[in-house]
Design an enzyme around this catalytic site. Structure first.
Site, PDB file in Angstrom:
ATOM      1  N   ARG A  21       0.838  -1.218   0.000  1.00 58.01           N
ATOM      2  CA  ARG A  21       0.000   0.000   0.000  1.00 58.01           C
ATOM      3  C   ARG A  21       0.866   1.259   0.000  1.00 58.01           C
ATOM      4  NH1 ARG A  21      -1.917   0.990   6.203  1.00 58.01           N
ATOM      5  NH2 ARG A  21      -0.407  -0.378   7.196  1.00 58.01           N
ATOM      6  N   SER A  48      -4.928   4.866   5.973  1.00 58.66           N
ATOM      7  CA  SER A  48      -4.869   3.406   5.880  1.00 58.66           C
ATOM      8  C   SER A  48      -4.515   2.953   4.473  1.00 58.66           C
ATOM      9  CB  SER A  48      -6.212   2.778   6.280  1.00 58.66           C
ATOM     10  OG  SER A  48      -6.435   2.913   7.655  1.00 58.66           O
ATOM     11  N   GLU A  69     -19.223   4.065  -0.049  1.00 56.87           N
ATOM     12  CA  GLU A  69     -18.437   3.522  -1.161  1.00 56.87           C
ATOM     13  C   GLU A  69     -19.202   3.537  -2.477  1.00 56.87           C
ATOM     14  OE1 GLU A  69     -18.977   1.905   1.730  1.00 56.87           O
ATOM     15  OE2 GLU A  69     -17.044   2.237   2.730  1.00 56.87           O
ATOM     16  N   PHE A  94     -14.985  -3.331   0.922  1.00 58.99           N
ATOM     17  CA  PHE A  94     -16.117  -2.444   0.610  1.00 58.99           C
ATOM     18  C   PHE A  94     -16.030  -1.895  -0.807  1.00 58.99           C
ATOM     19  CE2 PHE A  94     -14.419  -1.404   4.977  1.00 58.99           C
ATOM     20  CZ  PHE A  94     -15.074  -2.445   5.596  1.00 58.99           C
ATOM     21  N   HIS A 120      -6.039  -3.250   2.013  1.00 56.75           N
ATOM     22  CA  HIS A 120      -6.229  -4.235   3.087  1.00 56.75           C
ATOM     23  C   HIS A 120      -6.871  -5.521   2.574  1.00 56.75           C
ATOM     24  CE1 HIS A 120      -4.881  -1.045   5.540  1.00 56.75           C
ATOM     25  NE2 HIS A 120      -5.373  -1.467   6.687  1.00 56.75           N
ATOM     26  N   ASP A 128      -8.595  -8.240  12.277  1.00 55.71           N
ATOM     27  CA  ASP A 128      -9.940  -7.723  11.999  1.00 55.71           C
ATOM     28  C   ASP A 128     -10.914  -8.834  11.627  1.00 55.71           C
ATOM     29  OD1 ASP A 128      -9.351  -5.136  12.583  1.00 55.71           O
ATOM     30  OD2 ASP A 128      -9.163  -4.458  10.517  1.00 55.71           O
ATOM     31  N   ARG A 178      -1.947  -4.992   3.335  1.00 54.33           N
ATOM     32  CA  ARG A 178      -1.710  -4.072   4.448  1.00 54.33           C
ATOM     33  C   ARG A 178      -0.298  -4.178   5.017  1.00 54.33           C
ATOM     34  NH1 ARG A 178      -1.897  -3.749  10.214  1.00 54.33           N
ATOM     35  NH2 ARG A 178      -2.086  -5.993  10.442  1.00 54.33           N
TER      36      ARG A 178
END
Lengths: 332, 287
Positions: A21, A48, A69, A94, A120, A128, A178
């Site tokens: 990322r 993020s 989104e 998402f 991610h 998560d 991530r």
């Protein structure tokens, strides 16, 4: 066969690591410097997904949409209609997980150069858990006509891939991990949309990886070499359009194929290779990846081990595969 | 605006002509949405022949206004207006929904020059209009270009609409002018039975929009409302256009069962006769 420049240190314990990322974030800034029409949108996850690097460089070209989104990607389509090259970023769970229909209609059918950034992605998001571990994105994006699907293998390639999709004029999806992962390439390594690269030549089996799994295949190939098995490693950072020629040629050389992805094997990268080979060159094949189940909480390294995605696990599966499968179509 | 400035009665005749085109197109197609297309004829006539700054001979003109339907199922009325404006020959109208036609059942940008987007799946048009309006207002400093879209009222059930409403309100997108075709019907029945929308004006106002309720079958009201919207420079504008579904054909008017069906040959013949009779009733001349 290949002039790909692999990181000479890639199999050492002290191999450099960086986040894919982060490579994207740096590449987006470079793309913004190269073209004033590049704009970025984010749905409340700006740091993020590392879009803050672009935001700080070009505050007037950054658009905050909030946690919305569907609006994120449809606004991006409207910006493209006005001549912009929008990067619409959020977590892959998402984006495209929540807003796939807007992507299909307003980006893909519309053939607008919107860049969907799925951060991610994969089990590497870790604690998560299943809701945030996007494993289906490769499947749902590569099924869309007009869509380019890119899954970079390390931070350096992510930067190059980001600059490339900024310039390709097409609807595009880029998948980002991530956590820090080993650097497999160098600044001089080639990256071209639609190209696969031979990282290691071999004769007994072709190990084909996308994203962070290519590193695990290099580790597996080293273990297999110690057992007298000579594995070819093919890095496939573009899943659509797939580099059919390189994949079929490698399959023809080795007569056995293993695919690896940090995603559902159903419909994903392994599915794409299986579709290709079953039409062009039916070849014994196994698919490493998530086997039709959801993820779960855990540290990323624990999860890679749990789901059998480490080089050690893969080497064992490949050895078993070789011992039970003949080599088809091999060129002698 | 296309061509010379038309008088009010000429615009009314245009709307009535477009309605007849829609009836013929839908009869030939054998499927499609009748009620909304007829109800929106006055808005489309006002847009294409008075309001929009566009050039049918140069659909990609860099200074043009942007207009597209968010409720893509009503596209026959847009095709009729586009053909009348000169984007393509009117003979092509009868290819609607046929294999190989550029006139797809729902509008597709890449198929027909002059279509600005692809729509049909409801709820995402306002977001796209907001994106274009954002570019004109904040990125390209093109204050003279306006972005128009039309949503159906049933479409407002979609959550994406309200994401866009918040977004446009936050950024005070003053070059965004949206219509709701408030005809009170959707496929399964009347909107207030399927999923109540009222207080509709209050909803939009609470999101930071300037809202006007108008008679959406009155061309003078439509043009007035747009002129007001253009003069509002600190907010996006929502024109709630109250229309009669099936307007102009008495056996179609107000009946939700006509939302998604075309007329058969007998119904089409009767509808054309009624619309031609309506044409004779148009007497008003100037604004």
């Amino acid at each position: 066969m290949s002039d790909y420049l692999i990181n000479p240190n890639v199999l050492n314990d002290d191999v450099a690591q960086d986040t894919i990322r982060g490579g994207f974030g740096r590449g987006l800034k470079v793309a913004g410097e190269a073209n004033d029409n590049v704009v970025a949108l984010c749905a409340d996850l700006t740091e993020s997904v590392q879009v803050h690097i672009f935001r700080e460089a070009f505050p007037d070209r950054f658009i905050q949409t909030g946690i919305a989104e569907q609006n994120l990607v449809a606004v991006a389509s409207g910006l493209a209609l006005a001549g912009k090259i929008p990067f619409a970023a959020s977590y892959a769970a998402f984006n495209p997980g929540r807003n796939w229909e807007q992507i299909k209609t307003t980006v893909a059918i519309n053939d607008q150069p919107v860049k969907i950034v799925g951060g991610h992605a994969g089990i590497g998001v870790g604690p998560d858990g299943a809701t945030h571990q996007m494993l289906e994105d490769i499947a749902i994006m590569r099924v869309l006509p007009n869509m380019v699907v890119v899954v970079p293998g390390d931070a350096i390639e992510a930067e190059k891939a980001t600059r490339a999709i900024a310039e390709n004029g097409k609807p595009s999806y880029i998948r980002l991990a991530r956590v820090k992962t080993p650097i497999i390439s160098t600044d001089q390594s080639p990256f071209e949309i639609g190209k696969a690269y031979i990282l290691r030549e071999g004769s007994d089996v072709s190990l084909m990886g996308t994203g962070v799994m290519t590193y695990q295949l290099l580790v597996a190939a080293k273990i297999l070499a110690e057992q007298g098995i000579n594995a070819e490693v093919v890095h496939v950072p573009t899943i659509k359009p797939l580099d059919n020629d390189t994949i079929v040629a490698s399959a023809k050389r080795t007569g056995r194929v293993v695919t690896a992805e940090e995603a559902q094997i159903t419909g994903g990268f392994g599915g794409a290779v299986a579709e290709l080979l079953s039409e062009k060159l039916p070849t014994p094949l196994i698919r490493i990846g998530i086997q039709d189940r959801f993820g779960e909480s855990g540290e990323p390294a624990e999860l890679f081990d749990h789901f059998g995605l480490t080089g050690v696990h893969i080497a064992k599966k490949v050895a078993d595969f070789i011992n039970t499968s003949a080599q088809y179509h091999r060129e002698y | 605006m296309v061509g010379d400035k038309l008088t009010l009665s000429q615009l009314q005749h245009k709307a009535n002509d477009l309605r007849q085109d829609v009836i013929r197109m839908l009869e030939a197609a054998g499927s499609g949405h009748t009620a909304g297309a007829l109800g929106m004829a006055d808005i489309l006539a006002a847009l294409y022949f008075n309001i929009l700054n566009i050039d049918p001979k140069n659909p990609d003109w860099s200074e043009r206004d942007i207009f597209f339907l968010s409720n893509g199922h009503t596209v026959p009325i847009q095709y009729a207006a586009m053909a009348e404006a000169g984007f393509f020959d009117k003979s092509e109208l009868m290819t609607l929904r046929k294999l190989g036609s550029r006139l797809q059942g729902h509008p597709e940008r890449t198929m027909l020059p002059g279509l600005e987007t692809t729509s049909g799946p409801l709820g995402s048009g306002l977001s796209q209009a907001a994106g274009a309006a954002y570019a004109f207002q904040y990125l390209d400093n093109q204050k003279h270009r306006f972005v128009y879209t039309i949503m159906g009222d049933g479409e407002l059930d979609e959550g994406n609409v309200w994401e866009a409403a918040m977004f446009a309100g936050k950024y005070k997108l003053s070059q965004l002018i949206a219509f709701v075709d408030r005809n009170n019907i959707q496929i399964d029945g009347n909107t207030e039975d399927v999923m109540p929308l009222e207080n509709l004006r209050g909803k939009w106002e609470s999101f930071g929009w300037y809202v006007m309720d108008i008679d959406g079958n009155n061309i003078e009201s439509i043009i007035d409302a747009v002129n007001t919207a253009k003069a509002i420079t600190n907010r996006p504008c929502m024109i709630i256009a109250h229309t009669v579904p099936g307007k102009g054909v008495d056996f179609i008017e107000y009946d939700y069962k006509w939302h998604g069906v075309p007329p058969n040959a007998d119904q089409a013949k009767s509808a054309i006769e009624k619309l031609q009779a309506n044409d004779d009733q148009i007497t008003s001349g100037e604004f």
